[in-house]
Design an enzyme around this catalytic site. Structure first.
Site, mmCIF file in Angstrom:
data_model
loop_
_atom_site.group_PDB
_atom_site.id
_atom_site.type_symbol
_atom_site.label_atom_id
_atom_site.label_comp_id
_atom_site.label_asym_id
_atom_site.label_seq_id
_atom_site.Cartn_x
_atom_site.Cartn_y
_atom_site.Cartn_z
ATOM 1 C CD1 TRP A 100 -2.072 -2.166 2.006
ATOM 2 C CD2 TRP A 100 -2.920 -1.385 0.091
ATOM 3 N NE1 TRP A 100 -3.063 -3.037 1.590
ATOM 4 C CE2 TRP A 100 -3.589 -2.590 0.437
ATOM 5 C CE3 TRP A 100 -3.281 -0.727 -1.083
ATOM 6 C CZ2 TRP A 100 -4.617 -3.123 -0.352
ATOM 7 C CZ3 TRP A 100 -4.303 -1.262 -1.876
ATOM 8 C CH2 TRP A 100 -4.957 -2.442 -1.504
ATOM 9 C CG ASP A 167 -3.165 4.064 4.157
ATOM 10 O OD1 ASP A 167 -4.190 3.895 4.849
ATOM 11 O OD2 ASP A 167 -2.889 3.380 3.149
ATOM 12 C CE LYS A 191 -8.043 -3.250 4.443
ATOM 13 N NZ LYS A 191 -7.513 -2.386 3.415
HETATM 14 C C1 LIG Z 1 -6.892 -1.997 2.318
HETATM 15 C C2 LIG Z 1 -5.886 -0.913 2.359
HETATM 16 C C3 LIG Z 1 -5.836 0.096 1.389
HETATM 17 C C4 LIG Z 1 -6.766 0.115 0.178
HETATM 18 O O1 LIG Z 1 -7.987 0.587 0.552
HETATM 19 P P1 LIG Z 1 -9.165 0.845 -0.502
HETATM 20 O O2 LIG Z 1 -10.202 1.447 0.378
HETATM 21 O O3 LIG Z 1 -9.520 -0.474 -1.079
HETATM 22 O O4 LIG Z 1 -8.670 1.781 -1.532
HETATM 23 C C5 LIG Z 1 -4.895 1.089 1.523
HETATM 24 N N1 LIG Z 1 -4.046 1.119 2.566
HETATM 25 C C6 LIG Z 1 -4.068 0.161 3.515
HETATM 26 C C7 LIG Z 1 -3.105 0.252 4.645
HETATM 27 C C8 LIG Z 1 -4.981 -0.874 3.436
HETATM 28 O O5 LIG Z 1 -4.999 -1.816 4.395
#
Ligand SMILES: *Cc1c(COP(=O)(O)O)cnc(C)c1O
Length: 355
Positions: A100, A167, A191
């Site tokens: 990511w 993020d 998540k």
């Molecule tokens: C799942 C995830 C993403 C991607 O998220 P989307 O909402 O599918 O774009 C980005 N960063 C991390 C750390 C993730 O776990």
């Protein structure tokens, strides 16, 4: 009972699913479904206001930060962050700790100059690099606080004087943080906060308006802030279910309480991985994630057998991501210690059978 260790979308508390399903049929005795009410209605306005209030309260968000509920997932933030914060000719610093993080940097490179300040790609991202320099002339520093795929987590924010963007998709609301350490936080909800379809963004207002770029409104944070996340039709149901989940978290005692539970859950599972001669962890011990536990077998030929036993024991979603192999147990806020114990018991049962 199924024990869902899926990485995302993931489980939410059963009470949340129950109330959410009721609202599909009749939302708050309005005689209307939550799916058909206007996003401009008083009823839904109250939902957005309460969701924002709960985020502010649980995370202790100061008044000089805006809270947004957007669409497009964390992946859209990979683009919105540089578009909004990186001036023409400027440079951004990125920390490369996994898939990511790499994707975020790749998108930023399409918009401006990117410097990778440190990377753990040399060891398949199984650790968090430390002691690196972040150039003081960077427009911002970006990192991923929890590497969902590799099972590593950044527990200490790297020190820097430049604005910090994180993020937090897979560890938001899982542990106490000080929002004032950060300038922009984003997280796809699916998540740890709610269902897929909504993305939480928390921005320190003063960092905006400095890139000098003219952006399409939908990709510009400011119109979203001015409209209170109602610049366009928001993801009504995803916001509503997130609100229910935030209420659940508050009723539990908030983040400091869930953090203690998360510590116990992670420790229980890591202890078994260390004790059980059939399994071994993949992440460096000091950087092990409390949200995604990655592990493999000493003898990889047995992995199929363990997956088959896990399936029989109603353990769902533990197959590892293809870039690590083996297993990954995602143990977000709503996953109970009962599910951890079910996994641990299954690992012990496997050991007994194959001794
Ligand atoms: C799942 C995830 C993403 C991607 O998220 P989307 O909402 O599918 O774009 C980005 N960063 C991390 C750390 C993730 O776990």
């Amino acid at each position: 009972m199924k024990h869902n260790f899926g990485a995302g979308p993931c489980i939410l508390p059963k009470e949340v699913f129950q109330e959410a399903s009721q609202a599909v049929l009749d939302f708050n005795n309005t005689g209307l479904s939550i799916l058909e009410i206007s996003h401009r209605s008083k009823e839904f306005e109250e939902v957005v206001v309460e969701t924002e209030r709960l985020v502010r309260e649980l995370l202790n968000v100061p008044q000089n930060y805006s809270v947004l509920f957007l669409q497009g997932g964390a992946s859209q933030q990979f683009a919105m962050v540089p578009l909004n914060l990186l001036p023409e000719g400027g440079k951004a610093a990125y920390f490369d700790t996994g898939v990511w993080a790499t994707k975020a940097a790749k998108e930023a490179k399409k918009i401006g100059q990117v410097e990778i300040v440190a990377s753990s790609s040399d060891k398949n991202y199984n650790y968090i690099p430390k002691g690196f320099e972040i150039p003081a002339d960077s427009a911002y520093f970006h990192y991923t606080s929890n590497n969902t795929i590799y099972g590593t987590e950044v527990f200490e924010k790297p020190t820097t004087s430049v604005p910090t963007v994180v993020d937090m998709s897979s560890d938001i609301l899982s542990r106490v943080i000080d929002i004032t350490d950060y300038d922009l936080i984003y997280a796809g909800a699916q998540k740890n906060m709610g269902p897929a379809g909504v993305t939480l963004v928390i921005i320190k207002d003063e960092i905006l308006g400095k890139s000098g770029r003219s952006l399409p409104s939908i990709l510009d944070y400011e119109p979203h802030i001015k409209a209170g996340s109602m610049y366009n039709t928001p993801p009504v149901y995803s916001i509503y279910v997130s609100m229910l989940n935030l209420r659940w978290l508050k009723a539990k005692g908030g983040i400091s309480v869930i953090e203690q539970e998360n510590i116990v859950k992670a420790r229980t599972l890591y202890d078994e991985i260390e004790r059980n001669p059939f399994f071994k962890g993949t992440a460096a011990v000091e950087d092990r994630s409390r949200m995604n536990v990655t592990f493999v077998m000493e003898n990889s030929d047995l992995e199929g057998d363990f997956l088959a036993l896990a399936k029989e024991r109603n353990l769902i979603g533990i197959k590892g991501h293809r870039s690590v192999g083996g297993f990954r147990a995602s143990i977000y806020n709503a996953l109970s210690i009962t599910s951890i114990n079910a996994l641990v018991d299954t690992m012990r049962e496997f050991e007994e059978k194959h001794k």
